[in-house]
Write an enzyme that holds these catalytic residues in place. Structure first.
Site, PDB file in Angstrom:
ATOM      1  N   HIS A  98       0.807  -1.223   0.000  1.00 38.75           N
ATOM      2  CA  HIS A  98       0.000   0.000   0.000  1.00 38.75           C
ATOM      3  C   HIS A  98       0.837   1.269   0.000  1.00 38.75           C
ATOM      4  O   HIS A  98       0.336   2.355   0.300  1.00 38.75           O
ATOM      5  CB  HIS A  98      -1.004  -0.018   1.162  1.00 38.75           C
ATOM      6  CG  HIS A  98      -2.209  -0.839   0.823  1.00 38.75           C
ATOM      7  ND1 HIS A  98      -2.118  -2.186   0.578  1.00 38.75           N
ATOM      8  CD2 HIS A  98      -3.508  -0.516   0.639  1.00 38.75           C
ATOM      9  CE1 HIS A  98      -3.318  -2.645   0.275  1.00 38.75           C
ATOM     10  NE2 HIS A  98      -4.179  -1.650   0.306  1.00 38.75           N
ATOM     11  N   ASP A 165      -6.156   5.193   9.663  1.00 40.50           N
ATOM     12  CA  ASP A 165      -7.558   5.319   9.241  1.00 40.50           C
ATOM     13  C   ASP A 165      -8.047   4.040   8.562  1.00 40.50           C
ATOM     14  O   ASP A 165      -9.232   3.740   8.577  1.00 40.50           O
ATOM     15  CB  ASP A 165      -7.710   6.460   8.223  1.00 40.50           C
ATOM     16  CG  ASP A 165      -7.465   7.815   8.856  1.00 40.50           C
ATOM     17  OD1 ASP A 165      -7.380   7.893  10.088  1.00 40.50           O
ATOM     18  OD2 ASP A 165      -7.361   8.805   8.102  1.00 40.50           O
ATOM     19  N   GLU A 275      -9.933  14.442  14.059  1.00 42.25           N
ATOM     20  CA  GLU A 275      -9.383  14.709  12.725  1.00 42.25           C
ATOM     21  C   GLU A 275     -10.173  15.879  12.124  1.00 42.25           C
ATOM     22  O   GLU A 275     -10.855  16.614  12.847  1.00 42.25           O
ATOM     23  CB  GLU A 275      -9.473  13.465  11.818  1.00 42.25           C
ATOM     24  CG  GLU A 275      -8.505  12.368  12.193  1.00 42.25           C
ATOM     25  CD  GLU A 275      -8.227  11.368  11.074  1.00 42.25           C
ATOM     26  OE1 GLU A 275      -8.743  11.546   9.950  1.00 42.25           O
ATOM     27  OE2 GLU A 275      -7.487  10.393  11.329  1.00 42.25           O
TER      28      GLU A 275
HETATM   29  P1  FAD Z   1       4.183  -1.627   2.198  1.00 41.52           P
HETATM   30  O1  FAD Z   1       3.695  -0.550   1.350  1.00 41.52           O
HETATM   31  O2  FAD Z   1       4.193  -2.971   1.611  1.00 41.52           O
HETATM   32  O3  FAD Z   1       5.631  -1.263   2.761  1.00 41.52           O
HETATM   33  C1  FAD Z   1       5.894   0.040   3.232  1.00 41.52           C
HETATM   34  C2  FAD Z   1       7.347   0.205   3.620  1.00 41.52           C
HETATM   35  O4  FAD Z   1       7.599  -0.548   4.794  1.00 41.52           O
HETATM   36  C3  FAD Z   1       8.326  -0.313   2.569  1.00 41.52           C
HETATM   37  O5  FAD Z   1       9.493   0.436   2.626  1.00 41.52           O
HETATM   38  C4  FAD Z   1       8.572  -1.720   3.022  1.00 41.52           C
HETATM   39  O6  FAD Z   1       9.762  -2.237   2.545  1.00 41.52           O
HETATM   40  C5  FAD Z   1       8.563  -1.557   4.538  1.00 41.52           C
HETATM   41  N1  FAD Z   1       8.105  -2.755   5.240  1.00 41.52           N
HETATM   42  C6  FAD Z   1       6.982  -3.454   5.050  1.00 41.52           C
HETATM   43  N2  FAD Z   1       6.924  -4.476   5.923  1.00 41.52           N
HETATM   44  C7  FAD Z   1       8.038  -4.406   6.671  1.00 41.52           C
HETATM   45  C8  FAD Z   1       8.559  -5.176   7.751  1.00 41.52           C
HETATM   46  N3  FAD Z   1       7.922  -6.235   8.220  1.00 41.52           N
HETATM   47  N4  FAD Z   1       9.736  -4.797   8.274  1.00 41.52           N
HETATM   48  C9  FAD Z   1      10.407  -3.714   7.819  1.00 41.52           C
HETATM   49  N5  FAD Z   1       9.976  -2.969   6.801  1.00 41.52           N
HETATM   50  C10 FAD Z   1       8.806  -3.306   6.240  1.00 41.52           C
HETATM   51  N6  FAD Z   1      -0.748   5.584   6.933  1.00 41.52           N
HETATM   52  C11 FAD Z   1      -0.950   6.140   8.128  1.00 41.52           C
HETATM   53  O7  FAD Z   1      -0.015   6.334   8.895  1.00 41.52           O
HETATM   54  N7  FAD Z   1      -2.207   6.499   8.523  1.00 41.52           N
HETATM   55  C12 FAD Z   1      -3.299   6.266   7.763  1.00 41.52           C
HETATM   56  O8  FAD Z   1      -4.408   6.573   8.154  1.00 41.52           O
HETATM   57  C13 FAD Z   1      -3.112   5.655   6.498  1.00 41.52           C
HETATM   58  N8  FAD Z   1      -4.156   5.383   5.700  1.00 41.52           N
HETATM   59  C14 FAD Z   1      -3.949   4.782   4.504  1.00 41.52           C
HETATM   60  C15 FAD Z   1      -5.048   4.480   3.690  1.00 41.52           C
HETATM   61  C16 FAD Z   1      -4.870   3.843   2.487  1.00 41.52           C
HETATM   62  C17 FAD Z   1      -6.067   3.536   1.624  1.00 41.52           C
HETATM   63  C18 FAD Z   1      -3.546   3.525   2.056  1.00 41.52           C
HETATM   64  C19 FAD Z   1      -3.317   2.883   0.744  1.00 41.52           C
HETATM   65  C20 FAD Z   1      -2.452   3.825   2.842  1.00 41.52           C
HETATM   66  C21 FAD Z   1      -2.640   4.456   4.071  1.00 41.52           C
HETATM   67  N9  FAD Z   1      -1.568   4.770   4.896  1.00 41.52           N
HETATM   68  C22 FAD Z   1      -1.785   5.336   6.115  1.00 41.52           C
HETATM   69  C23 FAD Z   1      -0.184   4.590   4.445  1.00 41.52           C
HETATM   70  C24 FAD Z   1       0.411   3.314   4.953  1.00 41.52           C
HETATM   71  O9  FAD Z   1       0.861   3.471   6.271  1.00 41.52           O
HETATM   72  C25 FAD Z   1       1.587   2.984   4.089  1.00 41.52           C
HETATM   73  O10 FAD Z   1       1.062   2.668   2.830  1.00 41.52           O
HETATM   74  C26 FAD Z   1       2.468   1.893   4.599  1.00 41.52           C
HETATM   75  O11 FAD Z   1       3.397   1.699   3.599  1.00 41.52           O
HETATM   76  C27 FAD Z   1       1.809   0.592   4.995  1.00 41.52           C
HETATM   77  O12 FAD Z   1       1.407  -0.183   3.909  1.00 41.52           O
HETATM   78  P2  FAD Z   1       1.807  -1.713   3.790  1.00 41.52           P
HETATM   79  O13 FAD Z   1       1.622  -2.417   5.080  1.00 41.52           O
HETATM   80  O14 FAD Z   1       1.132  -2.236   2.609  1.00 41.52           O
HETATM   81  O15 FAD Z   1       3.364  -1.624   3.562  1.00 41.52           O
END
Ligand code: FAD
Length: 516
Positions: A98, A165, A275
């Site tokens: 994400h 969120d 918020e």
């Molecule tokens: P990924 O996108 O897959 O990874 C994100 C980063 O973290 C990359 O650099 C990855 O390599 C690293 N990573 C992933 N897993 C690990 C691990 N186990 N150890 C070390 N590094 C790791 N963020 C907020 O703070 N508040 C919000 O309200 C919020 N709302 C969102 C709503 C939507 C619809 C979306 C799409 C995103 C939102 N986000 C929000 C952003 C979100 O926090 C980031 O997208 C974050 O990257 C988490 O997504 P993911 O778990 O899919 O991680």
């Protein structure tokens, strides 16, 4: 915040970006280094294609392969084999993909698909523990989704205190950024609510860390953009779970009254979540409101150009049921909104915390969730938020009306953020700072490049006018920009990188240390 992504599609009629788009070029690179012999390194088109894209739909990087781990030791072996290789290969951890700008991608390297670990860790991935005197916590795999942490802890009458969120994000992914939402002012970001972690460093060592054990690694990893290690377990603080919420939207014409009330609400022990968001012609009042209320608010927004909706939530349960209305009335008496502009709902806690999911499912059913997302999220010093409102929210976002957002604005208390963590916040010493989420969608008639140009204009305006913003979910293409982003934290960040990932193996998608 109710995201109201749906409104975007009602206002801007679009076609899904995937239709008619050329397929990825998934021809695999030939490489000078040795990958580990393993059965679970997937190189088929589906794996490569999935790992080459993310929620942002703006960046594509083709990896050599995708590790589908069935255990933590599979990940240890992978990292160790890169570290021991004469020419190390890069490794990105993909939580749930994400990110919006390729942060979890690894060009020519290996992407670790943490979803594979979720399927094998169904039983042991989330373990609730502790007691009422020393406190409760959950030991959670870094691959786990926050929705599952919520559901599992609720079985014990408990819940985490700090949220995002949207809950279909992984624990490792949000802890690598910060994890922010309307609870952050009261409990700190998610990274402030971690007691301990297991982390695989860039040397392939599995290390336990906390504020007392290996504290350098602990603070480096929190908000560390995946640069120092892969989180395989995090111990998350839990509290007694509320059962229901009183949920409010309060409409303001005046930005100064809106922010004054937000700041007041995060200074007192009243609500549990605060918020706020913009309502404009292009970004109208959403389905929180009854059709009649929405129509009244939208016609006012059309007249005024822009309105601000303060969103506040109070948790309650059977024990506080009889007193909650009186408590709320006392809080409302201290605010400065116009009477007749408070709108409320009563909802189960899960419906509130999981509020974005409904929109996702609906948009997905129409094939409209997977569109480009040129997001810009800024942390703005409190003393400049009025200037920022006029120059950016009014003069750019409202007047240009390129997309329906959502556009979310609310303050944080600085004292809930620990300076030792890697995450970057505004460097002034003010007691509060704001987050401004410009969550644009593109596709169809909306060209992502046009929104990116607007994002650049906003950043340029801030720079030229001395508004020292910091990006959340940062994305830069030049090393100097990263150095500026980290500011006074850069030297420590760099030194920790040499300490924990000296061969620059981990998380290349951010391009902090991996430039071509
Ligand atoms: P990924 O996108 O897959 O990874 C994100 C980063 O973290 C990359 O650099 C990855 O390599 C690293 N990573 C992933 N897993 C690990 C691990 N186990 N150890 C070390 N590094 C790791 N963020 C907020 O703070 N508040 C919000 O309200 C919020 N709302 C969102 C709503 C939507 C619809 C979306 C799409 C995103 C939102 N986000 C929000 C952003 C979100 O926090 C980031 O997208 C974050 O990257 C988490 O997504 P993911 O778990 O899919 O991680």
């Amino acid at each position: 915040m109710a995201y109201n992504f749906l409104l975007f599609f009602l206002v801007f009629i679009i076609t899904p970006v995937s239709s008619g788009r050329p397929l990825l070029n998934t021809s695999l690179p030939s490489l000078p280094f040795q990958f580990p012999e393993t059965n679970n390194l997937c190189k088929d088109t589906y794996c490569i294609k999935t790992a080459s894209t993310d929620y942002g739909r703006l960046v594509q990087e083709i990896p050599f392969g995708v590790l589908q781990p069935s255990s933590v030791s599979d990940i240890v072996k992978l990292v160790k084999s890169s570290y021991d290789s004469p020419i190390p290969f890069t490794i990105a951890t993909r939580g749930n993909g994400h990110s919006v700008r390729g942060q979890a991608m690894a060009k020519d390297g290996v992407v670790i698909d943490m979803a594979a670990l979720r399927t094998v860790n169904v039983i042991n991935g989330i373990r609730v523990n502790g007691n009422s005197s020393s406190g409760f916590y959950a030991d959670v795999g870094g691959e786990q989704l926050w929705i599952d942490v919520l559901q599992t802890s609720l079985l014990h009458g408990l819940a985490p205190v700090s949220w995002t969120d949207y809950l279909y994000l992984t624990v490792g992914g949000t802890l690598s950024n910060a994890g922010i939402s309307g609870q952050t002012s009261f409990h700190g970001p998610q990274i402030s609510n971690v007691l301990e972690m297991d982390v695989i460093t860039g040397k392939g060592e599995l290390v336990t860390c906390s504020k007392d054990i290996n504290p350098d690694l602990f603070y480096a990893v929190l908000g560390g953009l995946g640069q120092f290690g892969i989180i395989t377990r995090a111990r998350i603080v839990l509290n007694k779970a509320p059962t229901r919420v009183k949920w409010f939207q309060i409409i303001y014409e005046d930005f100064s009254k809106f922010t004054k009330d937000q700041e007041h609400l995060i200074s007192i022990n009243g609500f549990d979540y605060v918020e706020g968001s913009l309502i404009t012609k292009q970004s109208p009042a959403g389905n929180f409101f009854s059709p009649a209320d929405a129509s009244m608010i939208n016609s006012l927004a059309s007249n005024k150009g822009i309105l601000y909706s303060l969103e506040a939530v109070k948790y309650y349960d059977d024990q506080s049921l009889n007193t909650i209305d009186e408590v709320l009335q006392t809080i409302f008496n201290e605010l400065s909104f116009n009477s007749g502009f408070v709108f409320s709902k009563d909802a189960p806690i899960v419906d509130f915390l999981n509020r974005v999911r409904g929109e996702e499912v609906y948009l997905e059913s129409l094939g409209l969730w997977d569109v480009p997302h040129p997001w810009l999220v800024l942390l703005v010093p409190k003393s400049r938020i009025m200037d920022f409102n006029q120059a950016v929210l009014v003069n750019i976002i409202q007047k240009q009306s390129l997309s329906a957002g959502p556009f979310i604005v609310y303050p944080f208390n600085r004292n809930k953020w620990d300076e030792r963590m890697s995450v970057v916040i505004p460097e002034d010493e003010e007691d509060m700072f704001y987050v401004v989420n410009l969550l644009n969608s593109a596709g169809g008639t909306v060209d992502p490049a046009v929104i990116d140009k607007q994002n650049d204009d906003i950043l340029q305006y801030c720079q030229q006018n001395g508004i020292n913003v910091k990006e959340y979910l940062p994305h830069y293409t030049k090393k100097e920009e990263w150095i500026k982003h980290f500011g006074k934290k850069w030297n420590v960040f760099k030194q920790r990188k040499y300490q924990f990932d000296p061969k620059m193996i981990l998380s290349p998608g951010h391009r902090i240390f991996n430039f071509e």
